[in-house]
Design an enzyme around this catalytic site. Sequence first.
Site, PDB file in Angstrom:
ATOM      1  NE  ARG B 119      -3.953  -2.122   2.173  1.00  0.00           N
ATOM      2  CZ  ARG B 119      -3.806  -3.089   3.068  1.00  0.00           C
ATOM      3  NH1 ARG B 119      -2.880  -2.989   4.003  1.00  0.00           N
ATOM      4  NH2 ARG B 119      -4.584  -4.140   3.058  1.00  0.00           N
ATOM      5  CE  LYS B 141      -2.737  12.703 -15.212  1.00  0.00           C
ATOM      6  NZ  LYS B 141      -3.293  12.872 -16.556  1.00  0.00           N
ATOM      7  CD  GLU B 183       4.087  14.657 -23.693  1.00  0.00           C
ATOM      8  OE1 GLU B 183       3.484  15.691 -23.335  1.00  0.00           O
ATOM      9  OE2 GLU B 183       3.539  13.533 -23.735  1.00  0.00           O
ATOM     10  CE  LYS B 225       2.872  16.527 -15.843  1.00  0.00           C
ATOM     11  NZ  LYS B 225       3.034  15.277 -16.567  1.00  0.00           N
ATOM     12  CD  GLU B 235      -6.297  14.502 -15.996  1.00  0.00           C
ATOM     13  OE1 GLU B 235      -5.120  14.729 -16.261  1.00  0.00           O
ATOM     14  OE2 GLU B 235      -6.943  13.590 -16.497  1.00  0.00           O
ATOM     15  NE  ARG B 239      -1.975  15.909 -13.694  1.00  0.00           N
ATOM     16  CZ  ARG B 239      -1.210  15.227 -12.871  1.00  0.00           C
ATOM     17  NH1 ARG B 239      -1.426  15.315 -11.579  1.00  0.00           N
ATOM     18  NH2 ARG B 239      -0.250  14.460 -13.313  1.00  0.00           N
ATOM     19  CG  ASN B 243      -4.220  14.194 -21.098  1.00  0.00           C
ATOM     20  OD1 ASN B 243      -3.323  13.490 -21.517  1.00  0.00           O
ATOM     21  ND2 ASN B 243      -4.875  13.942 -19.985  1.00  0.00           N
ATOM     22  CG  HIS B 246      -1.573  13.391 -24.245  1.00  0.00           C
ATOM     23  ND1 HIS B 246      -0.950  14.566 -24.612  1.00  0.00           N
ATOM     24  CD2 HIS B 246      -0.638  12.702 -23.527  1.00  0.00           C
ATOM     25  CE1 HIS B 246       0.282  14.591 -24.132  1.00  0.00           C
ATOM     26  NE2 HIS B 246       0.493  13.477 -23.461  1.00  0.00           N
ATOM     27  CG  HIS B 250      -3.779   8.325 -24.841  1.00  0.00           C
ATOM     28  ND1 HIS B 250      -4.386   8.793 -23.702  1.00  0.00           N
ATOM     29  CD2 HIS B 250      -2.450   8.495 -24.660  1.00  0.00           C
ATOM     30  CE1 HIS B 250      -3.447   9.239 -22.869  1.00  0.00           C
ATOM     31  NE2 HIS B 250      -2.277   9.069 -23.427  1.00  0.00           N
ATOM     32  CG  HIS B 263       3.377   8.944 -25.017  1.00  0.00           C
ATOM     33  ND1 HIS B 263       1.997   8.828 -25.072  1.00  0.00           N
ATOM     34  CD2 HIS B 263       3.632  10.038 -24.259  1.00  0.00           C
ATOM     35  CE1 HIS B 263       1.454   9.807 -24.367  1.00  0.00           C
ATOM     36  NE2 HIS B 263       2.421  10.547 -23.857  1.00  0.00           N
TER      37      HIS B 263
END
Lengths: 364, 364
Positions: B119, B141, B183, B225, B235, B239, B243, B246, B250, B263
């Site tokens: 955890r 993330k 990016e 960022k 997010e 935020r 993206n 993206h 994606h 990517h």
Amino acid sequence: MSLQIELGERSYPILIGSGLLDDAASWDGLPAAAQALIVTNTTVGPLYAARLQQSLVGRFGRMHLVQLPDGEQYKNWDSLNHVFDTLLQQACDRKTLLFALGGGVVGDLTGFAAACYMRGVPFVQVPTTLLAQVDSSVGGKTAINHPLGKNMIGAFYQPLRVVCDLYTLRTLPAREISAGLAEVIKYGPIYDLDFLTWIDSHLEALRQLDPAALAYAVRRSCEIKAAVVGQDERETGLRAILNFGHTFGHAIEAGLGYGQWLHGEAVGCGMVLAARLSQRLGLLSADRVQHLADLIARAGLPVRAPRLEPDPAANAARYLELMRVDKKADAGQIRFVLVDDAGAAHLRPVDDALVVEVLEAGCA
Amino acid sequence: MSLQIELGERSYPILIGSGLLDDAASWDGLPAAAQALIVTNTTVGPLYAARLQQSLVGRFGRMHLVQLPDGEQYKNWDSLNHVFDTLLQQACDRKTLLFALGGGVVGDLTGFAAACYMRGVPFVQVPTTLLAQVDSSVGGKTAINHPLGKNMIGAFYQPLRVVCDLYTLRTLPAREISAGLAEVIKYGPIYDLDFLTWIDSHLEALRQLDPAALAYAVRRSCEIKAAVVGQDERETGLRAILNFGHTFGHAIEAGLGYGQWLHGEAVGCGMVLAARLSQRLGLLSADRVQHLADLIARAGLPVRAPRLEPDPAANAARYLELMRVDKKADAGQIRFVLVDDAGAAHLRPVDDALVVEVLEAGCA
């Protein structure tokens, strides 16, 4: 009745009562979402899933159901991935609400699925076993098992709400009631000796599912757990006392293979061993140890630990090996939750030699 | 130089400089632990793992190394479980420190492993690609991919520290530098048109790994960022502008199969499509769209999207299907990050018909 778990912006209520599952008001105030997913198992699902869906009617555009196989041995990646597959196949978005309908396995796994799916979606716990109502639904611990250790992969993640319907306990086998009583009993020696006395005098009523006795036992257990968790959400210290009996217990579960003994059975037996260890260290009197062992036996739980290896030295070594991966271990040293005559708990390392002695005396 | 990411008790520093990997001072102040695990891949490991171990000498009782296969297609449960297996086989406890040595895949996966193991254990990011240095190492993330969607299983989990050694970029293939530049470029249209102008005039220097240009690009990217993430860690709103490009990106990655396009390549192309969509909605002038497309092409990135199906209608349908599982989707409606002439970004749903038009014009 309702009990508020205070965790800042992650605070949530626990509703405790009879018939809550069928009461539409139990869900008032939950966020709106296009979709919801009920996760349950093949034992609980046929009994309660349709009733929960009926009770939720009108709140979500679409409701889905996942029924996992029943048992601790299915609290694994395959089951977790089954939940993810369903969520993705149904194009469930980040607002999708998950409902965990079942015992500790369903609750822990669904909570972890909620913690990870799209990095976190909201979820509601609807615990249907005594063990889940008094323990696993409070505190935000979610996890799955790994072949090398129980609850090793997980997250701290709080539900939006916990709904404990005491009526669902009426379909629970007696063995599961006993397993739940292990976690109820636990709160006595670590935190509240008055509660231990109360349990002692109400044990038969609890085993017979007396509604008033159950309601008090669930409420007081949740209160104690909430008080402890509220002081230490992420288990950096105090919270570890809730693991009384669990270090030995986890070794029993892992050593026998998950699903052989119920978690509560392993914890019951583990508390007897941990009490004996406390006695050897001069913390707990022989009388108190005997009283606790008798109470655990009266609850219908095992008090002799299973032998994992025929040879005594090999048996002790196997236990030690399994306990060394316990999450409370620090630099390879196992730390045990010990209790004293004043009703307080202590987390401390113990020499292997003492542990071996207790295992030798305590194994069947 | 050092940049502080302010996130309350989860604040952490980003160190940016040349030669940091070999500098023992880079690790000063990290917590003590009996064990540490370096997670890397079979490309980066042989180049830098021994140097990192050398630089860390004396800080941990035992250090372990996991080398995963290299590529986005290995950012999956099998690789994650390989990390868990190692941690459990070595009886690593809750204080064990994880080091993510590699690009975005290693960073995302190691961060998620750290978030889930027992955890949560602490971890340090040592990004060795431009893309990871300017993007994936900032913001907390973490994730793995699911066959039905990228980064679908993950957590928000912050590192203790990020150490960006610009020297590691010298072993990076030109294709990976280009992917990282996607990016970097992204931060211009969504937040800072002055930075876009700076990139425009320093693009050749960046592609040739000029240390001063790289240092500024990495620092300014991380600053932007950090500013965005600091306002919206989980997010819920702002935020999402990070993206930009993206949503289309994606879909390209998932549609072709992870690992076909990098990517950054998919994001570069996705930004062109998102800019065209912004133009159709009257937010962005044709000049700006052309300027951005030219810059992306000059960075060595593709500007024409791949055709996922030969038939145009089937192709658009496939894109839409893949984009509908995007984490920004709400009740089945895809939301796009759009940009305007003033250098601001907007998150909003767009009619499928317009998206289809843009895809038709933008596919190879």
